[in-house]
Design an enzyme around this catalytic site. Structure first.
Site, PDB file in Angstrom:
ATOM      1  N   TYR A   1       0.837  -1.194   0.000  1.00 41.36           N
ATOM      2  CA  TYR A   1       0.000   0.000   0.000  1.00 41.36           C
ATOM      3  C   TYR A   1       0.878   1.253   0.000  1.00 41.36           C
ATOM      4  O   TYR A   1       1.827   1.364   0.788  1.00 41.36           O
ATOM      5  CB  TYR A   1      -0.924   0.033   1.221  1.00 41.36           C
ATOM      6  CG  TYR A   1      -1.914   1.168   1.153  1.00 41.36           C
ATOM      7  CD1 TYR A   1      -3.019   1.078   0.316  1.00 41.36           C
ATOM      8  CD2 TYR A   1      -1.723   2.339   1.873  1.00 41.36           C
ATOM      9  CE1 TYR A   1      -3.928   2.130   0.212  1.00 41.36           C
ATOM     10  CE2 TYR A   1      -2.616   3.396   1.777  1.00 41.36           C
ATOM     11  CZ  TYR A   1      -3.717   3.283   0.941  1.00 41.36           C
ATOM     12  OH  TYR A   1      -4.587   4.329   0.832  1.00 41.36           O
TER      13      TYR A   1
ATOM     14  N   GLN B   1       9.678  16.516   9.664  1.00 39.15           N
ATOM     15  CA  GLN B   1       8.751  15.429   9.980  1.00 39.15           C
ATOM     16  C   GLN B   1       7.370  15.960  10.350  1.00 39.15           C
ATOM     17  O   GLN B   1       6.354  15.315  10.076  1.00 39.15           O
ATOM     18  CB  GLN B   1       9.318  14.562  11.101  1.00 39.15           C
ATOM     19  CG  GLN B   1      10.586  13.817  10.698  1.00 39.15           C
ATOM     20  CD  GLN B   1      10.414  13.033   9.405  1.00 39.15           C
ATOM     21  OE1 GLN B   1       9.650  12.080   9.336  1.00 39.15           O
ATOM     22  NE2 GLN B   1      11.122  13.445   8.354  1.00 39.15           N
TER      23      GLN B   1
ATOM     24  N   GLU C   1      10.653   6.358  16.136  1.00 42.42           N
ATOM     25  CA  GLU C   1      10.719   5.856  14.768  1.00 42.42           C
ATOM     26  C   GLU C   1      12.023   6.326  14.120  1.00 42.42           C
ATOM     27  O   GLU C   1      12.785   5.523  13.574  1.00 42.42           O
ATOM     28  CB  GLU C   1       9.518   6.375  13.971  1.00 42.42           C
ATOM     29  CG  GLU C   1       9.535   5.963  12.510  1.00 42.42           C
ATOM     30  CD  GLU C   1       8.457   6.674  11.703  1.00 42.42           C
ATOM     31  OE1 GLU C   1       8.155   6.194  10.594  1.00 42.42           O
ATOM     32  OE2 GLU C   1       7.913   7.705  12.163  1.00 42.42           O
ATOM     33  N   HIS C   2      12.267   7.626  14.151  1.00 40.20           N
ATOM     34  CA  HIS C   2      13.517   8.205  13.654  1.00 40.20           C
ATOM     35  C   HIS C   2      14.225   8.879  14.827  1.00 40.20           C
ATOM     36  O   HIS C   2      13.623   9.724  15.494  1.00 40.20           O
ATOM     37  CB  HIS C   2      13.269   9.276  12.592  1.00 40.20           C
ATOM     38  CG  HIS C   2      12.350   8.863  11.485  1.00 40.20           C
ATOM     39  ND1 HIS C   2      11.002   9.155  11.489  1.00 40.20           N
ATOM     40  CD2 HIS C   2      12.595   8.181  10.344  1.00 40.20           C
ATOM     41  CE1 HIS C   2      10.453   8.684  10.386  1.00 40.20           C
ATOM     42  NE2 HIS C   2      11.389   8.078   9.672  1.00 40.20           N
TER      43      HIS C   2
ATOM     44  N   ASP D   1      14.509   9.101   4.292  1.00 44.66           N
ATOM     45  CA  ASP D   1      13.200   9.035   3.656  1.00 44.66           C
ATOM     46  C   ASP D   1      13.296   8.704   2.171  1.00 44.66           C
ATOM     47  O   ASP D   1      12.361   8.140   1.597  1.00 44.66           O
ATOM     48  CB  ASP D   1      12.460  10.369   3.818  1.00 44.66           C
ATOM     49  CG  ASP D   1      11.834  10.532   5.188  1.00 44.66           C
ATOM     50  OD1 ASP D   1      11.679   9.518   5.892  1.00 44.66           O
ATOM     51  OD2 ASP D   1      11.498  11.670   5.553  1.00 44.66           O
TER      52      ASP D   1
ATOM     53  N   HIS E   1       4.722  16.124   7.552  1.00 42.44           N
ATOM     54  CA  HIS E   1       3.977  14.955   7.085  1.00 42.44           C
ATOM     55  C   HIS E   1       2.499  15.037   7.423  1.00 42.44           C
ATOM     56  O   HIS E   1       1.643  14.679   6.610  1.00 42.44           O
ATOM     57  CB  HIS E   1       4.542  13.686   7.723  1.00 42.44           C
ATOM     58  CG  HIS E   1       5.644  13.038   6.942  1.00 42.44           C
ATOM     59  ND1 HIS E   1       5.429  12.400   5.755  1.00 42.44           N
ATOM     60  CD2 HIS E   1       6.965  12.929   7.198  1.00 42.44           C
ATOM     61  CE1 HIS E   1       6.566  11.919   5.300  1.00 42.44           C
ATOM     62  NE2 HIS E   1       7.518  12.223   6.156  1.00 42.44           N
TER      63      HIS E   1
ATOM     64  N   GLU F   1       3.102 -35.765  28.406  1.00 41.40           N
ATOM     65  CA  GLU F   1       2.101 -34.784  27.961  1.00 41.40           C
ATOM     66  C   GLU F   1       0.767 -35.455  27.634  1.00 41.40           C
ATOM     67  O   GLU F   1      -0.125 -34.803  27.070  1.00 41.40           O
ATOM     68  CB  GLU F   1       2.626 -34.030  26.736  1.00 41.40           C
ATOM     69  CG  GLU F   1       3.804 -33.122  27.056  1.00 41.40           C
ATOM     70  CD  GLU F   1       4.189 -32.224  25.879  1.00 41.40           C
ATOM     71  OE1 GLU F   1       3.759 -32.501  24.745  1.00 41.40           O
ATOM     72  OE2 GLU F   1       4.906 -31.238  26.119  1.00 41.40           O
TER      73      GLU F   1
ATOM     74  N   HIS G   1       1.651 -39.676  19.856  1.00 40.82           N
ATOM     75  CA  HIS G   1       2.935 -39.063  19.527  1.00 40.82           C
ATOM     76  C   HIS G   1       4.064 -40.047  19.803  1.00 40.82           C
ATOM     77  O   HIS G   1       4.987 -40.205  18.993  1.00 40.82           O
ATOM     78  CB  HIS G   1       3.153 -37.795  20.363  1.00 40.82           C
ATOM     79  CG  HIS G   1       2.440 -36.585  19.852  1.00 40.82           C
ATOM     80  ND1 HIS G   1       1.078 -36.519  19.717  1.00 40.82           N
ATOM     81  CD2 HIS G   1       2.922 -35.372  19.447  1.00 40.82           C
ATOM     82  CE1 HIS G   1       0.730 -35.320  19.256  1.00 40.82           C
ATOM     83  NE2 HIS G   1       1.845 -34.597  19.078  1.00 40.82           N
TER      84      HIS G   1
ATOM     85  N   ASN H   1      -3.130   5.836   6.758  1.00 39.89           N
ATOM     86  CA  ASN H   1      -3.795   6.560   7.840  1.00 39.89           C
ATOM     87  C   ASN H   1      -4.448   5.584   8.822  1.00 39.89           C
ATOM     88  O   ASN H   1      -4.333   4.361   8.690  1.00 39.89           O
ATOM     89  CB  ASN H   1      -4.803   7.569   7.285  1.00 39.89           C
ATOM     90  CG  ASN H   1      -5.945   6.902   6.535  1.00 39.89           C
ATOM     91  OD1 ASN H   1      -6.241   5.722   6.710  1.00 39.89           O
ATOM     92  ND2 ASN H   1      -6.605   7.674   5.690  1.00 39.89           N
TER      93      ASN H   1
END
Length: 449
Positions: free
Chosen positions: A144, A277, A346-347, A380, A280, A434, A439, A232
């Site tokens: 996306y 930033q 983030e940065h 970026d 944005h 178990e 098994h 978003n």
């Protein structure tokens, strides 16, 4: 723990944009005190769920209706024709085309040299007993690319290149249709798709694009195995809804930058990077962490002056004045490092003396930008690193989008009869403990083979 108090430092000559948070008297528990904006994905789910369900039920008819409702335009074709991609690439400004090509080259170089793990040799755990590891690419991914306030053509590079290097064989891209371009995504986005050899491109945006990828649409789009890319809050909510049906990269929130700076930092650079930033999104976060009162005051002045001259001054001012942004005053560099780790940006930029040494002390960050000449803007676009990074403090447990994001790890177990019999008693005992006798029998039945 000490007391958080508003700063009573000397006022600047120009009105302040960023609020100041004084942590000089605080020891520990920083995370709950640091500025964070609200990003309530749960609240968006009620709006997104009917869209996702409708796309799953009605397919292309629903996509067309939502394009009209949310984007204000109906694409001439939901899938963008290949000749349109080629035309957009041919019409690029030559210098922009060169910039695109260099950004692609650098991102691919980093992906191939640092991020792609070769299959290691199998581990020999006993005679005749080997366990190997295979890194297998995801078969099909849906990427996306946002197209709202800023059509992020750079996200095409950041998603496609690592997927290609990982060996993904089927890549689809969706980006919102734009009124200004006749119902097609932004031409730069389409041009980059062509330059990267991706011809399955859809003029579909928002939650409906995520639903299209996850559920598929008859005669239009095959379902994918993994969805990646920023968006978003409604895109994020849709990704949460379809998680499990498909894989997702992350639930990314608004972008954020934190800068650790000392008295040696240039306030012009610090201010410019905070503003970059904030440009944005009105919800973007910009945080300066410093022990220098003088730098804090000078950055306030620079921010005011630079914001007044920037194109998106209203958007930037909203972001910088929001609860998610602040100047955080600390006692010293040690506290600055601790606060930065607690924030898990983030940065994260380091603008200090011996910036590389300070950067080496940081554990939690999506990406670290070292020194005066490594601004976030470089990452970026053209540093070669990824810009799809964890937000909202998730950098303490999550990583950015890399080649490994598009790969699955498969163990390959290869035991001889002798190697199995050597460990058979232990396996049978374990299984019986178990209460799983079948098994145990799957081993026992091989004893007399």
């Amino acid at each position: 723990m000490g007391t958080v108090r508003p700063s009573s430092r000397r006022p600047t000559r120009i009105g302040r944009v960023l609020r100041t948070l004084d942590l000089t008297g605080v020891d520990g528990a920083y995370r709950s005190l640091l500025p964070r904006g609200e990003f309530d994905v749960e609240a968006a789910l009620d709006r997104v769920r009917p869209i996702v369900d409708d796309v799953a039920a009605r397919g292309a008819e629903a996509l067309t209706e939502y394009s009209h409702r949310f984007d204000g335009v109906v694409p001439p074709s939901l899938r963008v024709p290949a000749d349109v991609l080629a035309r957009c690439a041919s019409e690029l400004d030559p210098q922009l085309a060169q910039a695109f090509a260099e950004a692609i080259r650098r991102r691919r170089a980093v992906a191939e040299s640092l991020e792609r793990d070769a299959d290691p040799a199998p581990a020999q755990v006993a005679d005749g007993a080997r366990v190997g590891l295979r890194n297998v690419p995801v078969r099909r991914v849906g990427l996306y690319v946002p197209g709202g306030l800023a059509p992020l053509a750079s996200s095409v590079i950041m998603n496609v290149v690592p997927a290609q290097v990982a060996g993904v064989t089927s890549i689809a891209i969706a980006s919102p249709p734009q009124k200004d371009f006749g119902g097609l995504p932004h031409p730069s986005i389409l041009a980059l798709c062509h330059l990267l050899g991706v011809d399955e491109v859809y003029a579909v945006g928002g939650a409906q694009a995520i639903a299209m990828f996850a559920h598929g649409v008859a005669d239009l789009c095959e379902p994918v195995d993994l969805v990646t890319g920023p968006g978003n809050i409604y895109v994020v909510a849709a990704k949460r809804l379809v998680r499990g049906l498909v894989g997702i990269d992350a639930e990314a929130g608004p972008t954020e930058i934190a800068i650790v700076a000392d008295a040696t930092a240039d306030p012009r650079y610090v201010a410019a990077d905070l503003i970059s930033q904030a440009e944005h999104d009105p919800l973007a976060a910009a945080v300066l962490i410093t022990a220098s009162e003088d730098l804090a005051a000078r950055v306030q002045e620079e921010v005011a002056a630079q914001v007044a001259a920037t194109r998106h001054a209203e958007r930037v001012t909203t972001a910088l004045a929001g609860e998610q942004s602040a100047i955080v005053l600390v006692r010293d560099l040690d506290q600055a490092v601790a606060v930065a780790d607690a924030y898990a940006a983030e940065h994260l930029e380091i603008q200090t003396a011996d910036a590389a040494a300070v950067a080496a002390r940081i554990s939690n960050a999506g990406a670290i930008f070292v020194g005066d000449y490594s601004p976030v803007s470089l990452g970026d676009y053209s540093a070669g690193s990824t810009h799809v990074l964890p937000t909202a403090g998730c950098a303490c447990h999550s990583s950015g989008l890399t080649v490994r994001s598009f790969m699955r790890t498969v163990h390959v177990i290869d035991y001889s009869r002798e190697a199995l019999l050597e460990i058979a008693d232990g396996v049978e005992l374990f299984a019986l403990a178990e209460n799983l006798p079948a098994h145990a029998n799957a081993v026992t039945v091989r004893r007399d083979a």
